[in-house]
Enzyme design. Structure first.
Site, PDB file in Angstrom:
ATOM      1  N   HIS A   1      12.088 -26.401 -83.661  1.00 53.77           N
ATOM      2  CA  HIS A   1      11.532 -25.587 -83.822  1.00 53.77           C
ATOM      3  C   HIS A   1      10.462 -26.459 -84.152  1.00 53.77           C
ATOM      4  O   HIS A   1       9.601 -25.986 -85.236  1.00 53.77           O
ATOM      5  CB  HIS A   1      12.379 -25.014 -84.753  1.00 53.77           C
ATOM      6  CG  HIS A   1      11.837 -23.641 -85.882  1.00 53.77           C
ATOM      7  ND1 HIS A   1      12.994 -22.261 -85.164  1.00 53.77           N
ATOM      8  CD2 HIS A   1      10.758 -23.396 -85.602  1.00 53.77           C
ATOM      9  CE1 HIS A   1      13.223 -21.443 -86.073  1.00 53.77           C
ATOM     10  NE2 HIS A   1      11.074 -21.952 -85.959  1.00 53.77           N
TER      11      HIS A   1
ATOM     12  N   TYR B   1      17.297 -13.549 -84.770  1.00 50.90           N
ATOM     13  CA  TYR B   1      18.184 -14.049 -85.409  1.00 50.90           C
ATOM     14  C   TYR B   1      20.139 -13.086 -85.191  1.00 50.90           C
ATOM     15  O   TYR B   1      19.306 -11.881 -85.035  1.00 50.90           O
ATOM     16  CB  TYR B   1      17.773 -14.205 -86.914  1.00 50.90           C
ATOM     17  CG  TYR B   1      16.506 -14.968 -86.654  1.00 50.90           C
ATOM     18  CD1 TYR B   1      16.704 -16.583 -86.671  1.00 50.90           C
ATOM     19  CD2 TYR B   1      15.503 -13.932 -87.091  1.00 50.90           C
ATOM     20  CE1 TYR B   1      15.825 -17.722 -86.629  1.00 50.90           C
ATOM     21  CE2 TYR B   1      14.198 -15.075 -86.874  1.00 50.90           C
ATOM     22  CZ  TYR B   1      13.920 -16.655 -86.437  1.00 50.90           C
ATOM     23  OH  TYR B   1      13.255 -17.478 -86.434  1.00 50.90           O
TER      24      TYR B   1
ATOM     25  N   SER C   1       8.597 -13.161 -80.876  1.00 49.56           N
ATOM     26  CA  SER C   1       9.223 -13.847 -82.122  1.00 49.56           C
ATOM     27  C   SER C   1       9.678 -12.006 -82.579  1.00 49.56           C
ATOM     28  O   SER C   1       9.064 -11.017 -82.885  1.00 49.56           O
ATOM     29  CB  SER C   1       8.265 -14.441 -83.356  1.00 49.56           C
ATOM     30  OG  SER C   1       9.160 -13.647 -84.829  1.00 49.56           O
TER      31      SER C   1
ATOM     32  N   LYS D   1      17.591 -20.435 -78.627  1.00 53.13           N
ATOM     33  CA  LYS D   1      17.130 -21.500 -79.386  1.00 53.13           C
ATOM     34  C   LYS D   1      17.256 -22.520 -80.346  1.00 53.13           C
ATOM     35  O   LYS D   1      17.366 -22.029 -81.202  1.00 53.13           O
ATOM     36  CB  LYS D   1      15.666 -21.057 -79.056  1.00 53.13           C
ATOM     37  CG  LYS D   1      14.577 -21.848 -79.700  1.00 53.13           C
ATOM     38  CD  LYS D   1      13.388 -20.284 -79.667  1.00 53.13           C
ATOM     39  CE  LYS D   1      11.978 -21.195 -80.484  1.00 53.13           C
ATOM     40  NZ  LYS D   1      12.007 -21.612 -81.502  1.00 53.13           N
TER      41      LYS D   1
ATOM     42  N   THR E   1      17.912 -17.379 -81.587  1.00 57.11           N
ATOM     43  CA  THR E   1      17.350 -19.278 -82.558  1.00 57.11           C
ATOM     44  C   THR E   1      18.531 -19.376 -83.688  1.00 57.11           C
ATOM     45  O   THR E   1      18.473 -17.863 -84.241  1.00 57.11           O
ATOM     46  CB  THR E   1      16.184 -18.916 -83.516  1.00 57.11           C
ATOM     47  OG1 THR E   1      15.242 -18.183 -82.231  1.00 57.11           O
ATOM     48  CG2 THR E   1      15.686 -20.211 -83.972  1.00 57.11           C
TER      49      THR E   1
END
Ligand SMILES: Cc1cc2nc3c(=O)[nH]c(=O)nc-3n(C[C@H](O)[C@H](O)[C@H](O)COP(=O)(O)O)c2cc1C
Length: 412
Positions: A292, A146, A123, A268, A172
């Protein structure tokens, strides 16, 4: 919320890793080892948590018939995802702030993944930097990002991933704003944990966790240091990250990132056929069909029920990774039968990390790998490619009637 186990009359207590026979046992141990606000931050989901509950239960609606008398003396669980040969069709999804669960954080997960021979989804909200995580173990890594208000920051992270040897990048797309997690408001969860008499009592009740937190030193957001103004503590950086989420992001922004990376790229948070097609159009290598883990949009849609129609629309043009609700090896095989290339899981590995650090994640991955292998033998499938939709026995998924055509059956 527990799922994936059956009720038996056997009474048992999960005291340590040796008692963990399934994901629910790791969850039970994690619950014991973590202060309540942190456990609920991991375990919880958005609003009524309806979507999350359905993601866990949807598997029960899917039946599969085995093929008898097939030679399965040698079974190969390996597959290729995002350009990497991995030992099993199961990856770890990105989950931020791992040092909140165990003091070795992402470094422990990276080592466990490398030992299991599978992808680690790192992440961008990790507590160690992407370079530190890359240096911790050799296994293939996927970096999640992001699109930020500061577009230059996303590009800068992509350049850092190239330098650190990441195998793939994932964007994402289901987080234009953070989801509303009511459990966190009720437990008073903050990052880092706020000090009050309730928190102090909770810390005192979890001495191993508390010592680990102190031992690891200052909590950081490894990838964002020196990006926010003022103090570089995790509170400032978490606030900076929240402020960088941009609701005006479009597919054009995603296309620019695909081009900037120039390698295997996953999108994602796809849940519709239309978005899956857009991901193909912008040149992505994979979609991660995901809600998510029900932590964002509590709309009741589960990835597994959307999978067959998405696979029918874009299968063969793009890899499809199913993410959310995976708690058993058999869940992975059901998803493969319905068109997934591989699966990914989030909470289970966090439970493994909280339960026993690197050893906990290793044991969890070994357990799921063994379940995948054993069920492939029971199904008469010697390779991943042999798991096919013809083995699915029912035409209802998660209680929703789906078109007969979706299961490859003659339309009636
Ligand atoms: C504690 C926690 C942190 C997460 N952090 C991220 C994140 O930083 N980025 C992201 O794309 N998804 C994040 N997710 C979502 C996971 O990547 C994944 O989609 C989800 O956990 C899948 O559902 P499962 O937990 O049922 O496997 C997080 C999930 C959890 C539980």
């Amino acid at each position: 919320m527990a799922a994936g186990t059956c009720r038996t009359d056997v009474r048992y207590r999960v005291r340590g890793l040796r008692d963990c026979l399934n994901v629910d046992d790791f969850r039970t141990l994690a619950r014991r080892r973590l202060p309540a606000p942190i456990f609920h931050y991991v375990d919880g989901a958005a609003e009524s948590e309806h979507t999350y509950r359905r993601s866990l239960l949807a598997w029960d609606e899917i039946g599969m018939a085995h093929n008898a008398l097939v030679d399965v003396a040698a079974v190969d669980t390996a597959t290729t995802v995002l350009g990497q040969r991995i030992a099993m069709p199961l990856l770890l999804s990105p989950t931020g702030t791992a040092r909140l669960y165990h003091w070795r954080g992402e470094l422990a997960v990276a080592r466990a993944c490398a030992a299991a021979g599978t992808f680690y989804g790192v992440s961008m909200g990790s507590t160690f930097s992407l370079e530190e995580i890359a240096a911790a173990a050799d296994g293939p890594k996927l970096f999640q990002l992001y699109v930020f208000r500061d577009r230059g920051l996303s590009i800068e992270l992509i350049e850092r991933c190239k330098g650190a040897g990441y195998a793939a990048v994932c964007l994402t797309v289901d987080t234009p704003v953070p989801g509303m997690r009511e459990r966190d408001l009720r437990t008073g969860m903050t990052v880092p944990p706020a000090f009050g008499w309730k928190t102090l009592l909770d810390f005192a009740a979890h001495p191993a966790w508390t010592l680990g937190l102190l031992r690891g030193g200052r909590l950081r957001m490894g990838n964002l240091e020196n990006r926010a103004e003022g103090r570089q503590d995790i509170t400032t950086l978490a606030r900076f990250l929240g402020g960088q989420l941009d609701p005006s992001v479009t597919w054009e922004d995603a296309r620019r990132l695909v081009e900037a990376w120039g390698g295997p790229f996953a999108v994602k948070g796809i849940l519709s056929v239309a978005d899956a097609r857009r991901a193909v159009e912008i040149g992505a290598s994979a979609i991660i069909v995901s809600n998510h883990g029900g932590r964002q949009f509590d709309a009741g849609i589960t990835p597994i029920e959307m999978l067959p129609r998405i696979a029918d629309a874009v299968g063969g043009q793009i890899e499809i990774i199913l993410d959310g609700g995976i708690r058993r090896g058999m869940h992975v095989l059901k998803a493969l039968a319905l068109g997934a290339t591989a699966c990914a899981m989030g909470r289970p590995h966090v439970f493994g990390l909280a339960a026993g650090g690197e050893a906990g994640v290793r044991q969890l991955l070994a357990l799921l790998h063994a379940e995948i292998r054993r069920n492939m033998i029971l199904m008469g499938c010697a390779t991943i490619d042999a798991v096919s939709r013809s083995m699915i026995t029912n035409d209802r998924i998660a209680g929703y009637p789906i078109h007969k055509g979706d299961l490859g059956m003659a339309a009636v």
